[in-house]
Design a protein around this motif. Structure first.
Motif, PDB file in Angstrom:
ATOM      1  N   ARG A 144       5.946  16.357 -24.861  1.00 19.57           N
ATOM      2  CA  ARG A 144       5.899  15.192 -24.964  1.00 19.57           C
ATOM      3  C   ARG A 144       7.323  14.571 -24.114  1.00 19.57           C
ATOM      4  N   ASN A 145       8.376  15.227 -24.093  1.00 14.01           N
ATOM      5  CA  ASN A 145       9.398  14.856 -23.425  1.00 14.01           C
ATOM      6  C   ASN A 145       9.744  15.436 -22.010  1.00 14.01           C
ATOM      7  N   SER A 146       8.677  16.248 -21.757  1.00 14.36           N
ATOM      8  CA  SER A 146       8.698  16.940 -20.525  1.00 14.36           C
ATOM      9  C   SER A 146       8.319  15.707 -19.459  1.00 14.36           C
ATOM     10  N   PRO A 147       9.102  15.838 -18.302  1.00 13.70           N
ATOM     11  CA  PRO A 147       8.466  14.587 -17.314  1.00 13.70           C
ATOM     12  C   PRO A 147       7.304  14.688 -16.856  1.00 13.70           C
ATOM     13  N   GLU A 148       6.264  13.543 -16.987  1.00 16.51           N
ATOM     14  CA  GLU A 148       5.005  13.851 -16.433  1.00 16.51           C
ATOM     15  C   GLU A 148       4.800  14.409 -15.298  1.00 16.51           C
ATOM     16  N   GLU A 149       5.393  13.886 -14.096  1.00 15.36           N
ATOM     17  CA  GLU A 149       5.467  14.488 -12.865  1.00 15.36           C
ATOM     18  C   GLU A 149       5.877  15.912 -13.039  1.00 15.36           C
ATOM     19  N   GLY A 150       5.039  16.864 -12.646  1.00 13.83           N
ATOM     20  CA  GLY A 150       5.487  18.270 -12.819  1.00 13.83           C
ATOM     21  C   GLY A 150       5.289  18.946 -13.884  1.00 13.83           C
ATOM     22  N   ARG A 151       4.646  18.324 -14.917  1.00  9.35           N
ATOM     23  CA  ARG A 151       4.290  18.734 -16.290  1.00  9.35           C
ATOM     24  C   ARG A 151       3.294  19.793 -16.256  1.00  9.35           C
ATOM     25  N   THR A 152       3.486  21.005 -16.472  1.00  8.70           N
ATOM     26  CA  THR A 152       2.418  22.015 -16.514  1.00  8.70           C
ATOM     27  C   THR A 152       2.674  22.598 -17.707  1.00  8.70           C
ATOM     28  N   PHE A 153       1.700  23.603 -18.166  1.00 10.86           N
ATOM     29  CA  PHE A 153       1.688  24.255 -19.165  1.00 10.86           C
ATOM     30  C   PHE A 153       2.823  25.480 -19.025  1.00 10.86           C
ATOM     31  N   GLN A 154       2.957  26.061 -17.937  1.00 14.80           N
ATOM     32  CA  GLN A 154       4.086  27.077 -17.515  1.00 14.80           C
ATOM     33  C   GLN A 154       5.488  26.197 -17.676  1.00 14.80           C
ATOM     34  N   SER A 155       5.547  24.970 -17.280  1.00 13.57           N
ATOM     35  CA  SER A 155       6.952  24.428 -17.182  1.00 13.57           C
ATOM     36  C   SER A 155       7.281  24.126 -18.514  1.00 13.57           C
ATOM     37  N   VAL A 156       6.283  23.631 -19.596  1.00 21.44           N
ATOM     38  CA  VAL A 156       6.457  23.439 -20.752  1.00 21.44           C
ATOM     39  C   VAL A 156       6.807  24.526 -21.610  1.00 21.44           C
ATOM     40  N   ARG A 157       6.028  25.589 -21.315  1.00 17.06           N
ATOM     41  CA  ARG A 157       6.140  26.839 -22.210  1.00 17.06           C
ATOM     42  C   ARG A 157       7.572  27.311 -22.016  1.00 17.06           C
ATOM     43  N   LYS A 158       8.041  27.176 -20.627  1.00 16.69           N
ATOM     44  CA  LYS A 158       9.685  27.668 -20.505  1.00 16.69           C
ATOM     45  C   LYS A 158      10.521  26.892 -21.253  1.00 16.69           C
ATOM     46  N   ILE A 159      10.648  25.646 -21.344  1.00 15.27           N
ATOM     47  CA  ILE A 159      11.218  24.932 -22.287  1.00 15.27           C
ATOM     48  C   ILE A 159      10.959  25.289 -23.656  1.00 15.27           C
ATOM     49  N   VAL A 160      10.020  25.441 -24.372  1.00 15.91           N
ATOM     50  CA  VAL A 160       9.661  25.780 -25.624  1.00 15.91           C
ATOM     51  C   VAL A 160      10.524  27.018 -25.858  1.00 15.91           C
ATOM     52  N   LEU A 161      10.182  28.042 -24.897  1.00 17.95           N
ATOM     53  CA  LEU A 161      10.927  29.420 -24.978  1.00 17.95           C
ATOM     54  C   LEU A 161      12.528  29.109 -24.976  1.00 17.95           C
ATOM     55  N   ASP A 162      13.163  28.375 -24.354  1.00 16.83           N
ATOM     56  CA  ASP A 162      14.483  28.029 -24.102  1.00 16.83           C
ATOM     57  C   ASP A 162      14.799  27.305 -25.557  1.00 16.83           C
ATOM     58  N   VAL A 163      14.300  26.372 -25.976  1.00 22.14           N
ATOM     59  CA  VAL A 163      14.646  26.087 -27.452  1.00 22.14           C
ATOM     60  C   VAL A 163      14.639  27.046 -28.242  1.00 22.14           C
ATOM     61  N   TYR A 164      13.784  27.756 -28.510  1.00 20.65           N
ATOM     62  CA  TYR A 164      13.255  28.695 -29.432  1.00 20.65           C
ATOM     63  C   TYR A 164      14.709  29.807 -29.393  1.00 20.65           C
ATOM     64  N   ASP A 165      14.849  30.393 -28.144  1.00 15.79           N
ATOM     65  CA  ASP A 165      15.861  31.254 -27.671  1.00 15.79           C
ATOM     66  C   ASP A 165      17.361  30.822 -27.978  1.00 15.79           C
ATOM     67  N   ARG A 166      17.515  29.414 -27.767  1.00  6.90           N
ATOM     68  CA  ARG A 166      18.755  28.760 -27.994  1.00  6.90           C
ATOM     69  C   ARG A 166      19.022  28.805 -29.494  1.00  6.90           C
ATOM     70  N   ASN A 167      18.244  28.450 -30.071  1.00  7.51           N
ATOM     71  CA  ASN A 167      18.430  28.220 -31.690  1.00  7.51           C
ATOM     72  C   ASN A 167      18.553  29.516 -32.372  1.00  7.51           C
ATOM     73  N   MET A 168      17.836  30.592 -31.909  1.00 12.82           N
ATOM     74  CA  MET A 168      17.808  31.920 -32.631  1.00 12.82           C
ATOM     75  C   MET A 168      19.138  32.601 -32.045  1.00 12.82           C
ATOM     76  N   LYS A 169      19.618  32.235 -30.968  1.00 10.70           N
ATOM     77  CA  LYS A 169      21.047  32.629 -30.694  1.00 10.70           C
ATOM     78  C   LYS A 169      22.126  32.084 -31.479  1.00 10.70           C
ATOM     79  N   VAL A 170      22.062  30.989 -31.999  1.00 10.90           N
ATOM     80  CA  VAL A 170      22.742  30.297 -32.952  1.00 10.90           C
ATOM     81  C   VAL A 170      23.009  30.792 -34.071  1.00 10.90           C
TER      82      VAL A 170
END
Length: 156
Positions: free
Chosen positions: A38-64
């Motif tokens: 929902r917070n991904s910009p509508e223009e350019g929102r694709t499954f792959q672009s949001v999947r990358k954001i999801v993985l970034d959030v996951y990786d960042r929090n697992m690192k912490v």
């Protein structure tokens, strides 16, 4: 830490499980994924672009989480970004720790394993759902039928 989270810290794992259900961690991970979408910009929102954001959030929090030396509420929320997706992911980690049975000893390192398993399950289901709703899949030719038809023609 929110009032609700603080209130739950005084409860036993079975009480937390009773209040939030066995799907509590799963629900928080799904909420994290939903926030990313929902917070991904509508223009350019694709499954792959949001999947990358999801993985970034996951990786960042697992690192912490991996850097925590001693389980403590202050450490659980250290280096937490202000966006809701990170909040849901961190809460999933904390909830996992809170719900782990204390009898027989619980290992802090198990939190990452449990959350990783639930996350991977959700990511796989999300990818399958995307394939289901993104349009018809290309049909594959059925080689078995072609062989059957050829063998029937030979018999005649």
């Amino acid at each position: 830490m929110s009032w609700e989270a603080f209130r739950l810290t005084s409860k036993s794992p079975s009480e937390v499980l009773h209040v939030l259900g066995p799907h509590g961690v799963d629900d928080l991970i799904r909420k994290m994924m939903d926030e990313c979408w929902r917070n991904s910009p509508e223009e350019g929102r694709t499954f792959q672009s949001v999947r990358k954001i999801v993985l970034d959030v996951y990786d960042r929090n697992m690192k912490v989480w991996s850097a925590i030396k001693k389980p403590a509420p202050a450490a659980f929320f250290a280096n937490l970004r202000s966006d809701a997706a990170d909040g849901h992911m961190r809460q999933a980690l904390v909830l996992t720790w809170m719900m782990m049975p204390r009898a027989g000893g619980r290992k802090f390192s198990d939190v990452k394993k449990i959350v990783a398993k639930i996350f991977q399950r959700n990511l796989a289901a999300w990818e399958e759902d995307n394939r289901t709703f993104s349009g018809p899949a290309a049909k594959k030719k059925a080689p078995a039928r072609a062989k059957k038809a050829a063998s029937k023609r030979k018999r005649k």
